[in-house]
Scaffold this motif. Sequence first.
Motif, PDB file in Angstrom:
ATOM      1  N   ALA A  17      38.164  49.271 133.197  1.00 46.15           N
ATOM      2  CA  ALA A  17      37.370  49.648 132.026  1.00 46.15           C
ATOM      3  C   ALA A  17      37.874  48.950 130.770  1.00 46.15           C
ATOM      4  N   SER A  18      39.182  48.788 130.641  1.00 47.31           N
ATOM      5  CA  SER A  18      39.738  48.089 129.480  1.00 47.31           C
ATOM      6  C   SER A  18      39.308  46.631 129.478  1.00 47.31           C
ATOM      7  N   PHE A  19      39.317  46.010 130.645  1.00 47.07           N
ATOM      8  CA  PHE A  19      38.851  44.634 130.774  1.00 47.07           C
ATOM      9  C   PHE A  19      37.392  44.513 130.336  1.00 47.07           C
ATOM     10  N   ALA A  20      36.557  45.450 130.782  1.00 48.84           N
ATOM     11  CA  ALA A  20      35.143  45.422 130.417  1.00 48.84           C
ATOM     12  C   ALA A  20      34.959  45.606 128.915  1.00 48.84           C
ATOM     13  N   SER A  21      35.743  46.491 128.310  1.00 49.62           N
ATOM     14  CA  SER A  21      35.662  46.718 126.869  1.00 49.62           C
ATOM     15  C   SER A  21      36.017  45.449 126.104  1.00 49.62           C
ATOM     16  N   ILE A  22      37.036  44.742 126.556  1.00 47.00           N
ATOM     17  CA  ILE A  22      37.448  43.494 125.905  1.00 47.00           C
ATOM     18  C   ILE A  22      36.348  42.438 126.009  1.00 47.00           C
ATOM     19  N   ILE A  23      35.774  42.293 127.199  1.00 50.68           N
ATOM     20  CA  ILE A  23      34.761  41.265 127.435  1.00 50.68           C
ATOM     21  C   ILE A  23      33.493  41.530 126.625  1.00 50.68           C
ATOM     22  N   PHE A  24      33.109  42.797 126.495  1.00 50.03           N
ATOM     23  CA  PHE A  24      31.863  43.130 125.812  1.00 50.03           C
ATOM     24  C   PHE A  24      32.071  43.528 124.349  1.00 50.03           C
ATOM     25  N   PRO A  74      39.880  57.834 129.001  1.00 51.90           N
ATOM     26  CA  PRO A  74      39.193  58.011 127.719  1.00 51.90           C
ATOM     27  C   PRO A  74      37.839  58.692 127.836  1.00 51.90           C
ATOM     28  N   THR A  75      37.415  59.015 129.067  1.00 44.66           N
ATOM     29  CA  THR A  75      36.117  59.650 129.277  1.00 44.66           C
ATOM     30  C   THR A  75      36.276  60.965 130.022  1.00 44.66           C
ATOM     31  N   VAL A 110      39.942  55.861 138.887  1.00 43.41           N
ATOM     32  CA  VAL A 110      39.580  54.795 137.964  1.00 43.41           C
ATOM     33  C   VAL A 110      39.054  55.447 136.695  1.00 43.41           C
ATOM     34  N   TRP A 111      39.607  55.021 135.551  1.00 43.10           N
ATOM     35  CA  TRP A 111      39.254  55.646 134.277  1.00 43.10           C
ATOM     36  C   TRP A 111      38.181  54.855 133.534  1.00 43.10           C
ATOM     37  N   GLY A 112      37.482  55.588 132.661  1.00 40.12           N
ATOM     38  CA  GLY A 112      36.535  54.947 131.752  1.00 40.12           C
ATOM     39  C   GLY A 112      35.092  54.971 132.199  1.00 40.12           C
TER      40      GLY A 112
END
Length: 513
Positions: free
Chosen positions: A368-375, A200-201, A218-220
């Motif tokens: 990155a998806s995990f980080a987006s969910i957490i934040f 996505p980046t 690694v994406w994001g």
Amino acid sequence: METITCHATRHCYIVDFRGVNGLSTRKSKIPILRGKRFLCFLLESGSASSRYSRVDSLRLKRLHQHRSSGSVYSREKYERVGSSVVTETSNSYVLDVEEGGSSVTDSVQSIPKVSIPSLPEKENGDGVISSHFWEWKPKLIVHYETSGSENTDSPPVLFLPGFGVGSFHYEKQLKDLGRDYRAWALDFLGQGMSLPVEDPTLQSQDGDKGSLDGEANVWGFGDESKTWAKELVFSVDLWRDQVRCFIEEVIQEPVYLVGNSLGGFVALYFAARHPELIKGVTLLNATPFWGFLPNRERSPRLSRFFPWAGTFPLPSRLRKFIEILWQKISDPRSVTEILKQVYSDHTTDVDEVYSRIIETTQHPAAAASFASIIFAPQGQLTFEETLDRCRMNNTPICLMYGKDDPWVRPIWGLQVKRRVPDAPYYEISPAGHCPHDEVPEVVNFLLRGWIQNLESGGSVVLPLLEGEGSEHFVRKDLEFTRKGSERMVRVQFYGSKFSVWNWLNSQLKALFI
């Protein structure tokens, strides 16, 4: 003098130790017991051990030095005692029985047993599961599984997964309930097989700058987001919209929504906003909150202190923290430990769940998806507000909670029950955080019966209430066969006249039966 012995599975005694020198005379908080020194304990057959409360082991050790002039009373006389019973061991004792005191043997009642169907055999052609992908928006591809498409005259059921898992966690439901209903289970965007199909980046020319711990694949973690990912955040608001579009475009009619943990939160959150698309909601150990950062619409001032809210790319200042957190959470040993916590019965086969989780963590967009969910920010409505809206909209709700859940303890389910008193509440034991996977036979039986009750307009009684009143408390043992072995699970039902008092009373009684 009479020696207490046990011939049933469990016996409970409440003993008055008045006149025993050396024991504390602390008064009971219960009005009818004031002025008395009581000990409540259980004796189990084949053992000289007891479980006791309201007395410490030192006082028990001193008890044998004195001639007891206490009394043995029936449990039924003090059934409103709400104190918990802690597990300890001690020696047996010789007690004087006061004239008129009654043994609890007569008050112990057997639990009714109900035989329920087992899961269908794998070779059975019914309930075949098929896997599909649905393009919701450009670059946002949703994975889902379905079964029972031939059941055109049956109501649709949609399952929403918990955090870190996906549609695969409901295959025991799709396989079984797909014989009677049209069933779907989807993966939330950012989880399972609904992860981004590309980065996505935009990566910088410096390969290490846009990577995690030097890993290029690694994406994001690039310099800026791509056009399609400008506003992308894996939040409850995104999942609410995902569920709405999935129902409208794929299922194309109102559904029965079933959610576990995070899926339960999203199910209720969605139902509160779109009651016209809901036939009923079943919560399986639903988490009562989601999101740690403030919602910008609800708390605009507070949200200013948190400039990053799960969008892409991930800020470089948080990269090291995310790296450490991700390495910990995605470690196979951590996954194993988490599964041990959430499953009460450790004989449950979780190999497939484990392998699917590990497979997801290896996707380049997983960190990155995990980080987006957490934040991601909190939703626009709290869990309590969604319950109030569902009640106002007369949305049918059914509660099924694993009693042995170490995370979403039964008290959370009871709070939901208090807010929606007409909702049937089933407490299952042994079962942990994921009762649908740990005891699918029980959850499927209850879910099937609840749907039949609603579809029949109440002419089909709720599960376990045959010959029982729907307003009060019912306890039954459900028996079924799994892999050639007989299994039994206890289910407690709380009706519309539920109260904290009768719940505490039932918990105390459960210790005695």
